[in-house]
Design a protein around this motif. Sequence first.
Motif, short mmCIF file in Angstrom:
data_model
loop_
_atom_site.label_atom_id
_atom_site.label_comp_id
_atom_site.label_asym_id
_atom_site.label_seq_id
_atom_site.Cartn_x
_atom_site.Cartn_y
_atom_site.Cartn_z
N THR A 111 2.80 0.70 3.57
CA THR A 111 2.17 -0.36 2.76
C THR A 111 3.13 -1.52 2.54
O THR A 111 2.70 -2.68 2.50
CB THR A 111 1.71 0.21 1.40
OG1 THR A 111 2.81 0.85 0.74
CG2 THR A 111 0.60 1.21 1.58
N SER A 112 4.42 -1.23 2.40
CA SER A 112 5.41 -2.29 2.22
C SER A 112 5.47 -3.20 3.45
O SER A 112 5.49 -4.43 3.33
CB SER A 112 6.79 -1.68 1.95
OG SER A 112 7.78 -2.68 1.88
N LEU A 114 3.12 -3.61 5.69
CA LEU A 114 1.85 -4.33 5.81
C LEU A 114 1.80 -5.51 4.84
O LEU A 114 1.33 -6.60 5.19
CB LEU A 114 0.68 -3.39 5.55
CG LEU A 114 0.45 -2.31 6.61
CD1 LEU A 114 -0.66 -1.35 6.19
CD2 LEU A 114 0.12 -2.92 7.97
N ASN A 115 2.29 -5.29 3.61
CA ASN A 115 2.34 -6.38 2.63
C ASN A 115 3.26 -7.50 3.11
O ASN A 115 2.99 -8.68 2.92
CB ASN A 115 2.82 -5.86 1.28
CG ASN A 115 1.77 -5.02 0.59
OD1 ASN A 115 0.58 -5.18 0.82
ND2 ASN A 115 2.20 -4.11 -0.27
N GLY A 118 1.44 -9.46 5.56
CA GLY A 118 0.18 -10.00 5.06
C GLY A 118 -1.07 -9.31 5.54
O GLY A 118 -2.15 -9.90 5.56
N LEU A 119 -0.96 -8.03 5.90
CA LEU A 119 -2.13 -7.27 6.33
C LEU A 119 -2.57 -6.33 5.23
O LEU A 119 -1.73 -5.65 4.62
CB LEU A 119 -1.81 -6.45 7.59
CG LEU A 119 -1.83 -7.20 8.92
CD1 LEU A 119 -1.44 -6.26 10.06
CD2 LEU A 119 -3.19 -7.79 9.21
N HIS A 120 -3.88 -6.26 5.00
CA HIS A 120 -4.41 -5.41 3.94
C HIS A 120 -5.66 -4.68 4.44
O HIS A 120 -6.79 -5.06 4.11
CB HIS A 120 -4.73 -6.24 2.70
CG HIS A 120 -3.59 -7.08 2.24
ND1 HIS A 120 -2.49 -6.55 1.58
CD2 HIS A 120 -3.35 -8.41 2.36
CE1 HIS A 120 -1.63 -7.52 1.31
NE2 HIS A 120 -2.13 -8.66 1.77
N ARG A 122 -8.78 -2.38 4.82
CA ARG A 122 -9.68 -1.87 3.77
C ARG A 122 -9.62 -0.35 3.67
O ARG A 122 -9.82 0.22 2.61
CB ARG A 122 -11.12 -2.34 4.05
CG ARG A 122 -11.33 -3.82 3.77
CD ARG A 122 -12.79 -4.18 3.91
NE ARG A 122 -13.21 -4.17 5.31
CZ ARG A 122 -13.09 -5.21 6.12
NH1 ARG A 122 -12.56 -6.34 5.68
NH2 ARG A 122 -13.51 -5.13 7.38
N LEU A 124 -7.03 2.54 4.54
CA LEU A 124 -5.69 2.90 4.99
C LEU A 124 -5.57 4.39 5.32
O LEU A 124 -4.61 4.81 5.96
CB LEU A 124 -4.67 2.52 3.90
CG LEU A 124 -3.20 2.41 4.32
CD1 LEU A 124 -3.05 1.40 5.44
CD2 LEU A 124 -2.34 2.01 3.13
N TYR A 148 -6.86 -5.08 14.17
CA TYR A 148 -7.27 -6.38 13.62
C TYR A 148 -7.70 -7.31 14.75
O TYR A 148 -8.75 -7.98 14.68
CB TYR A 148 -6.13 -7.01 12.84
CG TYR A 148 -6.21 -6.82 11.35
CD1 TYR A 148 -6.55 -7.86 10.51
CD2 TYR A 148 -5.94 -5.57 10.78
CE1 TYR A 148 -6.63 -7.69 9.14
CE2 TYR A 148 -6.01 -5.39 9.41
CZ TYR A 148 -6.36 -6.45 8.60
OH TYR A 148 -6.44 -6.27 7.24
N TYR A 155 -7.51 -13.97 11.10
CA TYR A 155 -6.17 -13.75 10.58
C TYR A 155 -5.32 -15.00 10.58
O TYR A 155 -4.51 -15.21 9.71
CB TYR A 155 -5.49 -12.62 11.39
CG TYR A 155 -4.32 -12.04 10.67
CD1 TYR A 155 -4.46 -11.53 9.38
CD2 TYR A 155 -3.07 -12.03 11.24
CE1 TYR A 155 -3.39 -11.03 8.69
CE2 TYR A 155 -1.99 -11.52 10.56
CZ TYR A 155 -2.16 -11.00 9.28
OH TYR A 155 -1.10 -10.51 8.60
#
Length: 208
Positions: A111-112, A114-115, A118-120, A122, A124, A148, A155
Amino acid sequence: IVDLDLNPLLVLSSKNLDREEILQIVRKYGIPIIVSTDKNPPPEIIEKLAASLNAVLYYPSKTLSTAEKDSLVYEYVEVHKLSLKTTHERDALASCLKAYKEYEEKFLQLTSKLNEIGLHPRRLQKYKAEVIRGKPVAEVVEEIINDYISKGETYGKENIVRIIKSLVNEDAEKRGKELIAEMEKITKERDVLRRRIVELERRLTQLE
């Protein structure tokens, strides 16, 4: 049964369920990723259940104590308003939470990263499953990026550039660490050889 976001799906204990009935119940809630137990070594029935479900088998380095199981489930039960009717239900939930903790650091890395780019996504959980199955976090991130792109997600050029730079920097950092380790190894070997040469020269002098 809990999902990979730690949401409780089912808490149940019964002495009358055979393995086939257990398999049917579990499969109603999705694709099983981990089968866990609080015991080491794991019971044979748990090993067979994991094999039947093609799931990762998790068991702790040592059998969980009653105190540790109580500690694991206490806050979770309060937050999710669960009622555990038997110690078997407590033990099962404790083993689920212990298994999750085993992978939690890698989930946080995922998650770090991805953050950072800038990817989030829906959903995970699909990618957490890949981590559990042993895929490196960097490869999972690459898979998410490909998903993506293949799904035509909007994007933006700037974000794509940032992703590429991030991956390049990551590879460069990894290669840099490898080179440093190799240099340290060579330096140690050189020092050993120098000491050997000095020792041989000393012996030659004594022989003369």
